[in-house]
Write a protein that holds these residues in place. Structure first.
Motif, PDB file in Angstrom:
ATOM      1  N   ILE A 144     -32.125 -53.474  57.399  1.00  0.00           N
ATOM      2  CA  ILE A 144     -32.614 -54.763  56.898  1.00  0.00           C
ATOM      3  C   ILE A 144     -31.454 -55.617  56.422  1.00  0.00           C
ATOM      4  O   ILE A 144     -30.315 -55.143  56.296  1.00  0.00           O
ATOM      5  N   THR A 145     -31.749 -56.891  56.155  1.00  0.00           N
ATOM      6  CA  THR A 145     -30.740 -57.850  55.716  1.00  0.00           C
ATOM      7  C   THR A 145     -31.034 -58.242  54.275  1.00  0.00           C
ATOM      8  O   THR A 145     -31.884 -59.117  54.014  1.00  0.00           O
ATOM      9  N   PRO A 146     -30.373 -57.621  53.314  1.00  0.00           N
ATOM     10  CA  PRO A 146     -30.681 -57.912  51.902  1.00  0.00           C
ATOM     11  C   PRO A 146     -30.326 -59.333  51.482  1.00  0.00           C
ATOM     12  O   PRO A 146     -30.869 -59.839  50.501  1.00  0.00           O
ATOM     13  N   GLU A 147     -29.427 -60.005  52.238  1.00  0.00           N
ATOM     14  CA  GLU A 147     -29.052 -61.381  51.867  1.00  0.00           C
ATOM     15  C   GLU A 147     -30.251 -62.329  51.896  1.00  0.00           C
ATOM     16  O   GLU A 147     -30.267 -63.346  51.192  1.00  0.00           O
ATOM     17  N   SER A 179     -34.653 -60.192  43.183  1.00  0.00           N
ATOM     18  CA  SER A 179     -34.352 -58.825  42.753  1.00  0.00           C
ATOM     19  C   SER A 179     -35.634 -58.030  42.537  1.00  0.00           C
ATOM     20  O   SER A 179     -35.728 -56.863  42.902  1.00  0.00           O
ATOM     21  N   GLN A 180     -36.651 -58.690  41.953  1.00  0.00           N
ATOM     22  CA  GLN A 180     -37.920 -57.989  41.750  1.00  0.00           C
ATOM     23  C   GLN A 180     -38.575 -57.651  43.084  1.00  0.00           C
ATOM     24  O   GLN A 180     -39.140 -56.571  43.265  1.00  0.00           O
ATOM     25  N   LEU A 181     -38.504 -58.589  44.035  1.00  0.00           N
ATOM     26  CA  LEU A 181     -39.095 -58.353  45.353  1.00  0.00           C
ATOM     27  C   LEU A 181     -38.409 -57.181  46.046  1.00  0.00           C
ATOM     28  O   LEU A 181     -39.069 -56.326  46.663  1.00  0.00           O
ATOM     29  N   MET A 182     -37.085 -57.131  45.948  1.00  0.00           N
ATOM     30  CA  MET A 182     -36.357 -56.019  46.558  1.00  0.00           C
ATOM     31  C   MET A 182     -36.705 -54.693  45.881  1.00  0.00           C
ATOM     32  O   MET A 182     -36.865 -53.653  46.541  1.00  0.00           O
ATOM     33  N   GLN A 188     -38.186 -51.304  47.596  1.00  0.00           N
ATOM     34  CA  GLN A 188     -37.616 -49.960  47.497  1.00  0.00           C
ATOM     35  C   GLN A 188     -38.658 -48.964  46.992  1.00  0.00           C
ATOM     36  O   GLN A 188     -38.729 -47.823  47.455  1.00  0.00           O
ATOM     37  N   LEU A 189     -39.483 -49.401  46.045  1.00  0.00           N
ATOM     38  CA  LEU A 189     -40.556 -48.547  45.538  1.00  0.00           C
ATOM     39  C   LEU A 189     -41.565 -48.233  46.651  1.00  0.00           C
ATOM     40  O   LEU A 189     -42.031 -47.095  46.784  1.00  0.00           O
ATOM     41  N   THR A 228     -27.762 -54.114  37.206  1.00  0.00           N
ATOM     42  CA  THR A 228     -26.780 -55.175  37.449  1.00  0.00           C
ATOM     43  C   THR A 228     -27.427 -56.521  37.745  1.00  0.00           C
ATOM     44  O   THR A 228     -26.736 -57.552  37.725  1.00  0.00           O
ATOM     45  N   LEU A 229     -28.737 -56.514  38.069  1.00  0.00           N
ATOM     46  CA  LEU A 229     -29.461 -57.727  38.461  1.00  0.00           C
ATOM     47  C   LEU A 229     -28.821 -58.394  39.674  1.00  0.00           C
ATOM     48  O   LEU A 229     -28.937 -59.611  39.875  1.00  0.00           O
ATOM     49  N   ASP A 230     -28.160 -57.589  40.500  1.00  0.00           N
ATOM     50  CA  ASP A 230     -27.477 -58.092  41.692  1.00  0.00           C
ATOM     51  C   ASP A 230     -28.011 -57.330  42.904  1.00  0.00           C
ATOM     52  O   ASP A 230     -27.845 -56.116  43.000  1.00  0.00           O
ATOM     53  N   ILE A 231     -28.666 -58.040  43.827  1.00  0.00           N
ATOM     54  CA  ILE A 231     -29.262 -57.400  44.997  1.00  0.00           C
ATOM     55  C   ILE A 231     -28.207 -56.740  45.869  1.00  0.00           C
ATOM     56  O   ILE A 231     -28.431 -55.685  46.464  1.00  0.00           O
TER      57      ILE A 231
END
Length: 567
Positions: free
Chosen positions: A79-82, A100-103, A107-108, A434-437
Motif C-alpha cells: 500500500i501507499t501510506p502517503e 493517523s487514526q484512519l491508518m 492496521q487493527l 510519534t503521530l507520524d504515519i
C-alpha cells in the motif's frame, strides 16, 4: 522502555491491537511453525513434545534476535501510506481527516482479518501462508479506505505468481538433493560407510546455506546489517568448513560405533522374534493337521483358539517393537500421536503378523531401503499404498541432519514471520507514539518482539499438532533421508528467491518440497485430495483475509472515524 505518550482517544486502539496481535501470533504458531518441524515429526525423528520444546526456544530467539527489522515489512510494499497524509484536507466539504487514526484503524483491521483466517485454516488442518494472509488483509483495508489507487497491483501480481513459483522451485531443489542422496547413499548395498563418507560434505553445505541466510542483511541488534555480501560469504564458508572438520574428526567415529552397536541389538531382536514366529507356525500347522485328521475342520481352516493366540501375539510383538524405539529412527513410540512402530507410515495402522514381527526395515533390495507394501488389509484389496522406509543406519545418519535443518528453519522463521503478527502492531505503536504515519523506528522494541515470540510458542503447544499432522504425516510418507532433503531444499529456495526479489512463502516452499519428493519416490505416495484442498486454501487466502479485514475496516470507519471540521 515504556515511557511513551499516547493520545487518550487512541489508547483503546493500541490496547486492542496488542490483544489481537497476541491471538494472531497464537494462530501463526499453530499453523506456520509446522513449516519448521512438521517433517521432523512426520519422519519420527522428533516427537511432538520434543519439536514443541525446540520450536519454543528457537522461535523465541529468532523473533528477538532476527526480528528487529520487522518495522520495514509492516506494509510489505503493498500500500501507499502517503495517501493517508495527502487526503487529510478535503476541499469538497471543508473537513480535516485524521489520517493517523484512519491508518491505525486499518492496521487493527488487518490484524483481525489475518487472525480470523489463520485460526479457521488451522481448525481445518490446512497449512496456509501467514505472509500472504497479512498481505491480503492489508489490501482489504486499503481498498475500503482509499480505493484501488492505494494498492500496488504489480506487487500483488508477483505474490499470486509465487503460488506456483514457490512450490516448484523448492520442490525441484529438494528432488535434486534427494536424487543425489538416493544415488550415492540409499541405493548402496551397505549404505553406512557411503553415508558416513558424505556426512562432512552434507553437514558443511547445510551449515553454509543456513548461516548465510541468517548473517546476510541480518538484524541491527547483532550488527549483522554492517556485514557486506563478501563478508557474509566468508563467514558462512568458514563456519561450514569448521563444522565439516569437526564432523569428520568426532561425529563420524561416534556415529559409526553407535550405529553398529544398535544394528547388532536390532539383529538379535529380529532373530529372537523370528525363532518365536517359526515355532508358532509349526504349532499352527500341527493343530490344523490334527483337526483335519479328526474330521473337525478342513485343511486350511483356522481354529478360533489359535486366532485369539495370534491376536495376543500381535499385541506382544507390537509391545516388543515399542521397546525397540531406541534402535529406530526416532524415540517417538511413547507419544500418543505417533504410530507404534516409528518407521511405519501414518496410513498403515494395521499390519499382518509377519510385518510386525519382522525387522521393521528393509535390509537390501533394488530400491535401496525403500519398499512398497500395502498399508492395511482394506487398502490391499484395492490399490496398493506404498510405504517408504529407510534402513536403520540411514535413519541414524540423516536424523541429526534433519534436526539441524529444522532448528535453523525455526530460528529463521521466528525472525521473519514474527513480522506477520507484530508488523501491524508496530505500525500502531509507531503512529500512536510519534503521530507520524511515515515514521520508521530504527529498531523495533524488544518487548514487542518477545511478545510475538511468546504468542507463537503458545499457539504451537496448544494447537500446533493439527497442521503438523497434515504436513508431516497425512500428505505423504516422510523418512529422515527425504525429510532432510525437504528441509534443505526449502531453505535454499527461500534464500534464492528472497535475494532476487521474488515474494515467496515458506509454507508454499515446504508443501511443494513434501509433495514433489513424495511423488519422486512413488506416484502413489501423495494424498492428492489433501494437496488439492491445500491449493484451494492458498488461492482463497488473499480474498478471504482481505474480505474480513475490509469488512472490519468498513465497520470501524463508519462507527468510529469522525473527521474534524475545518476551521
Amino acid at each position: 522502555m515504556f515511557d511513551v505518550q499516547i493520545p487518550q482517544e487512541q489508547i483503546w486502539i493500541v490496547v486492542l491491537g496488542f490483544i489481537i496481535a497476541f491471538v494472531l501470533a497464537f494462530g501463526i504458531g499453530a499453523n506456520d511453525v509446522a513449516n519448521s518441524f512438521g517433517t521432523s515429526v512426520g519422519s519420527k525423528v522428533l516427537t511432538l513434545r520434543q519439536a514443541c520444546i525446540l520450536a519454543t526456544i528457537f522461535e523465541t530467539l529468532g523473533s528477538v534476535l532476527l526480528g528487529a527489522k520487522v518495522s520495514e515489512t509492516i506494509r510489505k510494499g503493498i500500500i501507499t501510506p502517503e495517501l493517508y497524509i495527502k487526503d487529510n484536507v478535503n476541499q469538497t466539504n471543508g473537513t480535516i481527516g485524521d489520517g493517523s487514526q484512519l491508518m491505525m484503524l486499518g492496521q487493527l483491521s488487518s490484524l483481525a482479518g489475518t487472525c480470523i483466517w489463520l485460526l479457521v485454516a488451522t481448525f481445518f488442518r490446512v497449512p496456509v501462508s501467514g505472509t500472504h494472509s497479512i498481505v491480503g488483509a492489508t489490501v482489504g483495508f486499503s481498498l475500503v479506505a482509499k480505493g484501488t489507487q492505494g494498492v500496488d497491483w504489480m506487487k500483488l501480481g508477483l505474490i499470486v505468481a509465487s503460488w506456483f513459483i514457490s512450490p516448484l522451485l523448492s520442490g525441484g531443489i529438494s528432488v535434486f538433493f534427494f536424487y543425489l542422496v538416493k544415488r550415492f547413499v540409499l541405493t548402496k548395498k551397505d549404505p553406512l560407510e557411503p553415508g558416513l563418507r558424505f556426512l562432512p560434505l552434507i553437514y558443511g553445505f547445510t551449515v553454509v546455506i543456513n548461516v548465510f541466510s541468517i548473517v546476510y542483511e541480518g538484524p541491527d541488534l547483532l550488527k549483522f546489517n554492517l556485514i557486506p555480501l563478501w563478508g557474509a560469504i566468508v563467514i558462512a564458508y568458514t563456519v561450514g568448513i569448521i563444522c565439516s572438520v569437526a564432523v569428520k574428526q568426532f561425529v563420524i567415529p561416534w556415529q559409526r560405533r553407535r550405529i553398529l552397536n544398535q544394528m547388532n541389538e536390532l539383529e538379535m531382536q529380529r532373530l529372537t522374534n523370528g525363532q518365536l514366529d517359526d515355532a508358532n507356525e509349526d504349532d499352527e500347522d500341527q493343530d490344523v493337521k490334527l483337526a483335519a485328521g479328526n474330521g473337525e475342520r478342513r485343511l486350511g481352516d483356522r481354529i478360533p483358539e489359535k486366532i485369539a493366540e495370534e491376536e495376543d501375539e500381535l499385541t506382544d510383538s507390537t509391545a516388543a517393537l515399542d521397546k525397540m524405539k531406541v534402535l529406530t529412527c526416532a524415540g517417538a513410540a511413547n507419544d500418543e500421536d505417533n504410530p507404534k512402530v516409528a518407521v511405519l507410515s501414518a496410513a498403515g495402522k494395521r499390519k499382518q503378523k509377519k510385518s510386525l514381527i519382522k525387522l521393521p526395515f528393509k535390509q537390501d533390495g533394488e530400491n535401496g531401503g525403500e519398499e512398497e507394501v500395502p498399508a492395511s488389509a482394506d487398502e490391499a484389496e484395492g490399490a496398493e499404498v506404498p510405504e517408504m522406509r529407510d534402513q536403520p543406519e540411514q535413519c541414524r545418519i540423516f536424523a541429526w541432519l534433519q534436526i539441524l535443518t529444522a532448528v535453523f528453519g525455526s530460528f529463521a522463521h521466528g525472525g521473519n514471520d514474527v513480522s506477520n503478527a507484530i508488523g501491524p502492531l508496530v505500525g500502531l505503536w509507531s503512529i500512536a507514539t510519534t503521530l507520524d504515519i511515515l515514521s520508521k523506528p530504527t529498531m523495533t522494541p524488544v518487548h514487542i518482539l518477545l511478545f510475538g515470540g511468546v504468542g507463537i510458542s503458545i499457539g504451537l503447544w496448544v494447537w500446533g499438532r493439527r497442521v503438523i499432522k497434515t504436513l508431516g504425516e497425512d500428505l505423504t510418507t516422510i523418512t529422515p533421508s527425504s525429510g532432510f532433503c525437504i528441509e534443505l531444499g526449502a531453505a535454499l529456495a527461500v534464500l534464492i528467491a528472497s535475494n532476487i526479489g521474488i515474494p515467496i512463502s515458506t509454507t508454499h516452499c515446504k508443501v511443494g518440497s513434501v509433495v514433489l519428493v513424495g511423488f519422486f519416490r512413488s506416484r502413489d505416495n501423495v494424498q492428492w485430495s489433501i494437496f488439492r484442498n491445500i491449493l484451494l486454501a492458498w488461492m482463497v487466502t488473499l480474498p478471504i483475509s482481505g474480505g474480513i479485514s475490509g469488512g472490519i475496516m468498513a465497520f470501524l470507519r463508519a462507527v468510529l472515524y469522525r473527521p474534524q471540521a475545518a476551521a
